[in-house]
Enzyme design. Structure first.
Site, PDB file in Angstrom:
ATOM      1  N   GLU A  36      25.264  96.833 -10.573  1.00  0.00           N
ATOM      2  CA  GLU A  36      24.454  97.592 -11.531  1.00  0.00           C
ATOM      3  C   GLU A  36      25.256  98.121 -12.704  1.00  0.00           C
ATOM      4  OE1 GLU A  36      22.490 100.447  -9.003  1.00  0.00           O
ATOM      5  OE2 GLU A  36      20.753  99.139  -8.833  1.00  0.00           O
ATOM      6  N   VAL A  37      26.545  98.309 -12.526  1.00  0.00           N
ATOM      7  CA  VAL A  37      27.379  98.826 -13.619  1.00  0.00           C
ATOM      8  C   VAL A  37      28.345  97.722 -14.043  1.00  0.00           C
ATOM      9  CG1 VAL A  37      29.035 100.582 -14.321  1.00  0.00           C
ATOM     10  CG2 VAL A  37      27.184 101.193 -12.747  1.00  0.00           C
ATOM     11  N   HIS A  81      34.238  97.591 -10.348  1.00  0.00           N
ATOM     12  CA  HIS A  81      34.500  98.712  -9.449  1.00  0.00           C
ATOM     13  C   HIS A  81      34.532  98.208  -8.025  1.00  0.00           C
ATOM     14  CE1 HIS A  81      30.230  98.404 -10.417  1.00  0.00           C
ATOM     15  NE2 HIS A  81      29.949  98.808  -9.192  1.00  0.00           N
ATOM     16  N   ILE A 121      28.416 108.938  -7.252  1.00  0.00           N
ATOM     17  CA  ILE A 121      27.425 109.999  -7.468  1.00  0.00           C
ATOM     18  C   ILE A 121      26.314 109.955  -6.407  1.00  0.00           C
ATOM     19  CG2 ILE A 121      25.776 108.775  -8.971  1.00  0.00           C
ATOM     20  CD1 ILE A 121      25.999 111.207 -10.883  1.00  0.00           C
TER      21      ILE A 121
HETATM   22  P1  5GP Z   1      27.088  98.643  -8.070  1.00  0.00           P
HETATM   23  O1  5GP Z   1      25.692  98.544  -7.563  1.00  0.00           O
HETATM   24  O2  5GP Z   1      27.210  98.296  -9.521  1.00  0.00           O
HETATM   25  O3  5GP Z   1      28.084  97.931  -7.206  1.00  0.00           O
HETATM   26  O4  5GP Z   1      27.484 100.173  -7.906  1.00  0.00           O
HETATM   27  C1  5GP Z   1      27.358 101.123  -8.917  1.00  0.00           C
HETATM   28  C2  5GP Z   1      27.645 102.462  -8.282  1.00  0.00           C
HETATM   29  O5  5GP Z   1      27.882 103.393  -9.328  1.00  0.00           O
HETATM   30  C3  5GP Z   1      26.501 103.017  -7.444  1.00  0.00           C
HETATM   31  O6  5GP Z   1      26.947 103.241  -6.132  1.00  0.00           O
HETATM   32  C4  5GP Z   1      26.108 104.308  -8.163  1.00  0.00           C
HETATM   33  O7  5GP Z   1      25.745 105.350  -7.281  1.00  0.00           O
HETATM   34  C5  5GP Z   1      27.364 104.640  -8.941  1.00  0.00           C
HETATM   35  N1  5GP Z   1      27.133 105.387 -10.166  1.00  0.00           N
HETATM   36  C6  5GP Z   1      26.224 105.079 -11.141  1.00  0.00           C
HETATM   37  N2  5GP Z   1      26.309 105.978 -12.127  1.00  0.00           N
HETATM   38  C7  5GP Z   1      27.293 106.851 -11.785  1.00  0.00           C
HETATM   39  C8  5GP Z   1      27.836 107.997 -12.432  1.00  0.00           C
HETATM   40  O8  5GP Z   1      27.445 108.408 -13.525  1.00  0.00           O
HETATM   41  N3  5GP Z   1      28.839 108.632 -11.779  1.00  0.00           N
HETATM   42  C9  5GP Z   1      29.315 108.225 -10.572  1.00  0.00           C
HETATM   43  N4  5GP Z   1      30.308 108.926 -10.015  1.00  0.00           N
HETATM   44  N5  5GP Z   1      28.815 107.138  -9.944  1.00  0.00           N
HETATM   45  C10 5GP Z   1      27.816 106.470 -10.542  1.00  0.00           C
END
Ligand code: 5GP
Length: 141
Positions: free
Chosen positions: A121-122, A126, A56
């Site tokens: 963060e999630v 992923h 996103i």
């Molecule tokens: P992390 O920091 O956990 O490795 O990456 C989480 C990613 O998830 C971030 O790049 C963020 O932009 C993406 N993200 C968070 N919420 C959403 C969402 O609701 N939809 C999509 N498509 N990506 C998301």
């Protein structure tokens, strides 16, 4: 340094809320909700093992997230508990998504953040797939 590319995930203590990757899986996380179809996503690929969709908040011209359909918090969790079938399916799917996006010849980058130091963060595993232009140094400094 390639000035056209934003730094890939500089860890910002003010705005980032990294997760604790040792906690149990949280069924309410945003990617679990995307998998259940409760939240829309721009899907690029799906099979029995994975879902791939555009990030996103793209950090490169191509920024796709590939997630397993199983409930795994992180790369650590998946590599420890995932079945051989799930792991093979996931790895093959990541390669296919990159291939289908035309990224093999120009090249691309894979990234999986784990826990606080990784800036995850999630709390659903992923892999970030970045491409579309030169991506600069491997880590923000
Ligand atoms: P992390 O920091 O956990 O490795 O990456 C989480 C990613 O998830 C971030 O790049 C963020 O932009 C993406 N993200 C968070 N919420 C959403 C969402 O609701 N939809 C999509 N498509 N990506 C998301």
């Amino acid at each position: 340094m390639n000035k056209g590319v934003k730094a890939l995930y500089p860890f910002d203590k003010e705005t980032s809320m990294p997760i604790d990757a040792t906690l149990p899986y949280d069924e309410t996380n945003i990617f679990a909700r995307i998998l259940r179809g409760e939240i829309p996503s721009k899907r690029v690929y799906e099979d029995d093992y994975v879902l791939a969709f555009h990030d996103i908040n793209a950090q490169a011209p191509v920024h796709i997230l590939v997630i397993p359909k199983g409930a795994y918090v992180s790369w650590d969790d998946f590599s420890a508990r995932g079945s051989d079938e799930e792991i093979a399916g996931f790895v093959r799917a990541v390669g296919k998504v990159a291939r289908d996006a035309g990224l093999v010849a120009p090249g691309y980058r894979l990234l999986a953040n784990v826990g606080a130091h990784g800036g995850q963060e999630v709390p659903h595993l992923h892999v970030h797939l970045f491409g579309g232009q030169g991506l600069g140094p491997m880590l923000a400094r």
